[in-house]
Design an enzyme around this catalytic site. Structure first.
Site, PDB file in Angstrom:
ATOM      1  N   LYS A   1       1.217  -1.500  -0.004  1.00 49.95           N
ATOM      2  CA  LYS A   1      -0.067  -0.025  -0.102  1.00 49.95           C
ATOM      3  C   LYS A   1       0.936   1.589  -0.360  1.00 49.95           C
ATOM      4  O   LYS A   1       0.420   2.496  -0.648  1.00 49.95           O
ATOM      5  CB  LYS A   1      -0.909  -0.336   1.817  1.00 49.95           C
ATOM      6  CG  LYS A   1      -1.544   1.376   1.663  1.00 49.95           C
ATOM      7  CD  LYS A   1      -2.359   0.679   3.148  1.00 49.95           C
ATOM      8  CE  LYS A   1      -1.789   1.479   4.146  1.00 49.95           C
ATOM      9  NZ  LYS A   1      -1.187   2.433   4.593  1.00 49.95           N
ATOM     10  N   ASN A   2       1.803   1.339   0.757  1.00 49.10           N
ATOM     11  CA  ASN A   2       2.375   2.444   1.012  1.00 49.10           C
ATOM     12  C   ASN A   2       3.522   2.776  -0.154  1.00 49.10           C
ATOM     13  O   ASN A   2       3.922   3.561   0.005  1.00 49.10           O
ATOM     14  CB  ASN A   2       3.313   2.836   2.493  1.00 49.10           C
ATOM     15  CG  ASN A   2       2.161   2.755   3.074  1.00 49.10           C
ATOM     16  OD1 ASN A   2       1.295   2.781   3.316  1.00 49.10           O
ATOM     17  ND2 ASN A   2       2.492   2.632   5.077  1.00 49.10           N
TER      18      ASN A   2
ATOM     19  N   ARG B   1      -4.492  10.184   4.528  1.00 41.57           N
ATOM     20  CA  ARG B   1      -4.050  10.790   4.887  1.00 41.57           C
ATOM     21  C   ARG B   1      -2.728  10.864   3.676  1.00 41.57           C
ATOM     22  O   ARG B   1      -2.429  12.312   2.722  1.00 41.57           O
ATOM     23  CB  ARG B   1      -2.943  11.229   6.041  1.00 41.57           C
ATOM     24  CG  ARG B   1      -3.749  11.250   7.251  1.00 41.57           C
ATOM     25  CD  ARG B   1      -3.388  11.144   8.416  1.00 41.57           C
ATOM     26  NE  ARG B   1      -2.097  11.387   8.279  1.00 41.57           N
ATOM     27  CZ  ARG B   1      -2.103  12.916   8.679  1.00 41.57           C
ATOM     28  NH1 ARG B   1      -3.314  13.617   9.385  1.00 41.57           N
ATOM     29  NH2 ARG B   1      -0.416  13.385   8.250  1.00 41.57           N
TER      30      ARG B   1
ATOM     31  N   ARG C   1      -8.229  -0.884   4.401  1.00 36.21           N
ATOM     32  CA  ARG C   1      -8.001   0.577   4.070  1.00 36.21           C
ATOM     33  C   ARG C   1      -6.479  -0.447   3.751  1.00 36.21           C
ATOM     34  O   ARG C   1      -5.646   0.050   2.491  1.00 36.21           O
ATOM     35  CB  ARG C   1      -7.334   1.133   4.748  1.00 36.21           C
ATOM     36  CG  ARG C   1      -8.758   2.025   5.044  1.00 36.21           C
ATOM     37  CD  ARG C   1      -8.723   3.230   6.610  1.00 36.21           C
ATOM     38  NE  ARG C   1      -7.495   3.971   5.654  1.00 36.21           N
ATOM     39  CZ  ARG C   1      -5.919   4.595   6.304  1.00 36.21           C
ATOM     40  NH1 ARG C   1      -6.510   4.785   7.954  1.00 36.21           N
ATOM     41  NH2 ARG C   1      -5.668   5.189   5.932  1.00 36.21           N
TER      42      ARG C   1
ATOM     43  N   CYS D   1      -5.163  12.304  13.085  1.00 34.14           N
ATOM     44  CA  CYS D   1      -5.626  11.102  12.880  1.00 34.14           C
ATOM     45  C   CYS D   1      -6.086  10.783  14.115  1.00 34.14           C
ATOM     46  O   CYS D   1      -5.587  10.613  15.544  1.00 34.14           O
ATOM     47  CB  CYS D   1      -5.342   9.931  11.788  1.00 34.14           C
ATOM     48  SG  CYS D   1      -3.311   9.034  13.216  1.00 34.14           S
TER      49      CYS D   1
ATOM     50  N   ASP E   1       5.038   0.126  12.272  1.00 35.31           N
ATOM     51  CA  ASP E   1       3.561  -0.228  11.373  1.00 35.31           C
ATOM     52  C   ASP E   1       3.045  -1.679  11.906  1.00 35.31           C
ATOM     53  O   ASP E   1       2.149  -2.592  11.685  1.00 35.31           O
ATOM     54  CB  ASP E   1       3.607  -0.319  10.352  1.00 35.31           C
ATOM     55  CG  ASP E   1       3.008   1.152   9.797  1.00 35.31           C
ATOM     56  OD1 ASP E   1       2.885   1.877   9.991  1.00 35.31           O
ATOM     57  OD2 ASP E   1       3.371   1.515   7.805  1.00 35.31           O
TER      58      ASP E   1
ATOM     59  N   ARG F   1      -0.310  14.242  13.816  1.00 35.34           N
ATOM     60  CA  ARG F   1       0.395  13.792  12.723  1.00 35.34           C
ATOM     61  C   ARG F   1       0.402  15.325  11.778  1.00 35.34           C
ATOM     62  O   ARG F   1      -0.079  15.611  10.905  1.00 35.34           O
ATOM     63  CB  ARG F   1      -0.512  12.366  11.731  1.00 35.34           C
ATOM     64  CG  ARG F   1      -0.309  11.405  12.192  1.00 35.34           C
ATOM     65  CD  ARG F   1      -0.571   9.977  12.002  1.00 35.34           C
ATOM     66  NE  ARG F   1       0.059   9.834  10.937  1.00 35.34           N
ATOM     67  CZ  ARG F   1      -0.156   9.094  10.237  1.00 35.34           C
ATOM     68  NH1 ARG F   1      -1.045   8.486   9.723  1.00 35.34           N
ATOM     69  NH2 ARG F   1      -0.033   7.891   9.450  1.00 35.34           N
TER      70      ARG F   1
HETATM   71  N1  EPU Z   1       6.387  14.299  10.864  1.00 35.46           N
HETATM   72  C1  EPU Z   1       6.692  15.829  11.509  1.00 35.46           C
HETATM   73  N2  EPU Z   1       6.462  16.793  10.396  1.00 35.46           N
HETATM   74  C2  EPU Z   1       5.574  15.977   8.848  1.00 35.46           C
HETATM   75  C3  EPU Z   1       5.944  14.993   8.362  1.00 35.46           C
HETATM   76  C4  EPU Z   1       6.332  14.116  10.119  1.00 35.46           C
HETATM   77  O1  EPU Z   1       6.563  16.064  12.969  1.00 35.46           O
HETATM   78  O2  EPU Z   1       5.472  17.006   8.390  1.00 35.46           O
HETATM   79  C5  EPU Z   1       7.009  13.344  11.917  1.00 35.46           C
HETATM   80  C6  EPU Z   1       5.551  12.464  12.526  1.00 35.46           C
HETATM   81  O3  EPU Z   1       4.776  13.330  13.033  1.00 35.46           O
HETATM   82  C7  EPU Z   1       5.566  11.146  13.582  1.00 35.46           C
HETATM   83  C8  EPU Z   1       7.119  11.076  12.218  1.00 35.46           C
HETATM   84  O4  EPU Z   1       7.490  12.423  11.560  1.00 35.46           O
HETATM   85  O5  EPU Z   1       6.014  11.622  14.486  1.00 35.46           O
HETATM   86  C9  EPU Z   1       7.187   9.914  10.755  1.00 35.46           C
HETATM   87  O6  EPU Z   1       6.392  10.056  10.392  1.00 35.46           O
HETATM   88  P1  EPU Z   1       6.553  10.277   8.893  1.00 35.46           P
HETATM   89  O7  EPU Z   1       5.928  11.714   8.105  1.00 35.46           O
HETATM   90  O8  EPU Z   1       7.085   9.583   8.301  1.00 35.46           O
HETATM   91  O9  EPU Z   1       4.977   9.556   8.173  1.00 35.46           O
HETATM   92  P2  EPU Z   1       3.714   9.374   7.096  1.00 35.46           P
HETATM   93  O10 EPU Z   1       4.680   9.889   6.151  1.00 35.46           O
HETATM   94  O11 EPU Z   1       2.839  10.463   7.467  1.00 35.46           O
HETATM   95  C10 EPU Z   1       4.126   7.433   6.505  1.00 35.46           C
HETATM   96  C11 EPU Z   1       3.538   5.628   6.415  1.00 35.46           C
HETATM   97  C12 EPU Z   1       2.716   5.076   7.988  1.00 35.46           C
HETATM   98  C13 EPU Z   1       3.854   4.939   8.139  1.00 35.46           C
HETATM   99  C14 EPU Z   1       4.768   5.916   8.712  1.00 35.46           C
HETATM  100  C15 EPU Z   1       6.004   5.811   9.167  1.00 35.46           C
HETATM  101  C16 EPU Z   1       2.536   6.228   4.440  1.00 35.46           C
HETATM  102  C17 EPU Z   1       1.243   6.127   3.308  1.00 35.46           C
HETATM  103  N3  EPU Z   1       2.116   5.744   5.012  1.00 35.46           N
HETATM  104  O12 EPU Z   1       3.357   7.608   6.851  1.00 35.46           O
HETATM  105  O13 EPU Z   1       2.086   3.937   7.685  1.00 35.46           O
HETATM  106  O14 EPU Z   1       3.501   4.671   9.746  1.00 35.46           O
HETATM  107  O15 EPU Z   1       4.793   6.570   7.406  1.00 35.46           O
HETATM  108  O16 EPU Z   1       6.858   4.627   8.546  1.00 35.46           O
HETATM  109  O17 EPU Z   1       3.195   5.848   3.152  1.00 35.46           O
HETATM  110  C18 EPU Z   1      -0.119   2.735   7.828  1.00 35.46           C
HETATM  111  O18 EPU Z   1      -0.142   2.139   7.063  1.00 35.46           O
HETATM  112  O19 EPU Z   1      -0.638   2.504   9.026  1.00 35.46           O
HETATM  113  C19 EPU Z   1       0.341   3.586   8.579  1.00 35.46           C
HETATM  114  C20 EPU Z   1       0.471   4.959   9.867  1.00 35.46           C
END
Ligand code: EPU
Length: 421
Positions: A22-23, A92, A396, A116, A304, A121
């Protein structure tokens, strides 16, 4: 609303085919906005989030067809550069269209995702990165509005190696004028697969798979085909299903390389694991040693898999500590697992899990995707029946999870929840 009903106690045996990630597919779908043409994406998982991203691309102006795990995306008539709240609030990852839209068309408007189920987030790093590339970014009526004539390369050092921010900034930088340096970039396999896809489209990227990406902007890119990498989190979830049930299962169409931290930890707990280039075999003798985990960015233990690991530890021979350093509030499953008899004490982002002899079935509610997976796993070992409601979360991110588990011998089915009004 659908619910899943599991009767615990069956030993899982057999072979399971792992779906595409998915990701990985979501950012690649967004990246198709970067060039006109026809894209054929293969090994695409049939998931709610993929359908949501397909609807978003459709609303932007692409023609999207999804059949037999193949996505055919025809771009070219893009005319509506907006991701509305109704779509973003359900997924998201919709924010991934912002970078490609502003980079290619000079304008993108995406609803602010908001919080969320497990916390705030933020997306500040996405916004700061686009600003560094020269976009004018404003928040208007709950929307992020980004504008630019043509983005210009810049040096961007991320405070946190965010998966989403790396993907978004990267997709913006590939068409920017000049050189962009992204330091402290995410190295998750799903981001590396996006980098390889962009390179195939004609992007100039150095440092693929590392935390330092150097991108030389190009004038245009071209549409290409791609096969989506396998889902390491689905793989990890099935490995735990095998282990907790004292099972013997083989995962096929998987990539063990992406799962080393999970496989190593599982071996420490006593599981017997063999692996080949695209398969993993787990055998369990039901002895589960307690092993601590702390989530970290790749190649560390993934957040995850934190909820699923907690289920494994809940029946281990002793106590363990689980710490989530990526999403510190991601513990909504704890209260539900406790309803099944797990002994868990939570202090902020640290859970102490004392292994118990057995769990007992009960009605529980899923609150997010990975929490749902953990409740299904718990149901597999709980005595009696576990009813898991609100399973739309599981759809999802897991393709037909109950069918795959059933093929391995689980007693599991899906039906409609009886609503009491
Ligand atoms: N963060 C910030 N500011 C930002 C972006 C992120 O402070 O602008 C912080 C977040 O709050 C968190 C950390 O950085 O503490 C890491 O977040 P990240 O941005 O890496 O996560 P994401 O891109 O929102 C993706 C996956 C998630 C997975 C995370 C971490 C996708 C679509 N989602 O989320 O997947 O948990 O990376 O590996 O790729 C899931 O599949 O269940 C899922 C939630």
């Amino acid at each position: 609303m659908d619910r899943i009903v599991v009767t615990g106690g069956k030993r899982l045996q057999g072979t399971v085919h792992i779906s595409g990630a998915k990701n990985a597919v979501l950012p690649i779908m967004a990246a198709t906005l970067l060039a006109d043409g026809t894209y054929n994406l293969d090994n695409v998982p049939v998931l709610k989030d993929v359908k949501t991203m397909a609807s978003l691309l459709d609303s932007i102006g692409s023609d999207v067809q999804f059949e037999n795990h193949s996505l055919l995306i025809k771009t070219g008539s893009s005319h509506n550069f907006e991701a509305p709240y109704d779509l973003v609030k359900t997924m998201r990852a919709s924010i991934y269209v912002l970078g490609p839209l502003v980079s290619r068309f000079g304008y993108g408007k995406v609803s602010l995702p908001g919080g969320c189920a497990w916390g705030p987030r933020p997306v500040n790093l996405h916004i700061e990165g686009l600003k560094k590339l020269g976009a004018k970014v404003e928040i208007q009526n709950g929307y992020i509005v980004a504008k630019a004539k043509r983005l210009k390369g810049a040096k961007i050092t991320l405070d946190i190696p965010s998966v989403g921010a790396t993907g978004n900034i990267l997709m913006a930088a590939v068409l920017a004028k000049g050189t962009t340096l992204i330091e402290n970039a995410a190295k998750e396999p799903e981001i590396t697969s996006l980098e390889m896809f962009l390179k195939k489209m004609g992007a100039e990227i150095n440092g693929i798979g590392t935390e330092r990406l150097e991108i030389e902007g190009v004038e245009t890119l071209e549409a290409v085909d791609e096969a989506i990498i396998s889902d390491r989190i689905e793989s990890g979830t099935f490995l735990i299903a095998g282990h907790i049930t004292g099972g013997d299962i083989r995962l096929e169409k998987t990539q063990p390389l992406f799962l080393s931290s999970i496989i190593n930890k599982l071996r420490d707990t006593g599981a017997e694991i063999e692996e080949g280039p695209d398969w993993i075999h787990i055998k369990s003798n039901e002895q589960i040693h307690p092993i601590d985990v702390t989530t970290a960015v790749y190649p560390g233990f993934p957040t995850d898999m934190q909820a699923q690991w907690m289920v494994l530890m809940s029946i281990a021979n002793g106590s363990s500590i689980i710490t989530d350093n990526i999403f510190e509030d991601r513990f909504t499953h704890v209260a539900e697992l406790k309803r099944l008899g797990a002994n868990i004490t939570l202090d902020h982002n640290v859970a102490v899990v004392k292994g118990v002899q057995y769990l007992s079935g009960a009605p529980v509610m899923s609150t997010d995707l990975r929490a749902s997976a953990s409740l299904i796993l718990a149901g597999l070992i709980a005595k009696g029946k576990t009813h898991i409601s609100r399973v739309y979360h599981i759809d999802r991110g897991y393709e037909r999870i109950e069918e795959k588990l059933k093929l391995l011998g689980a007693e599991i089915y899906r039906d409609q929840e009886q609503l009491i009004v």
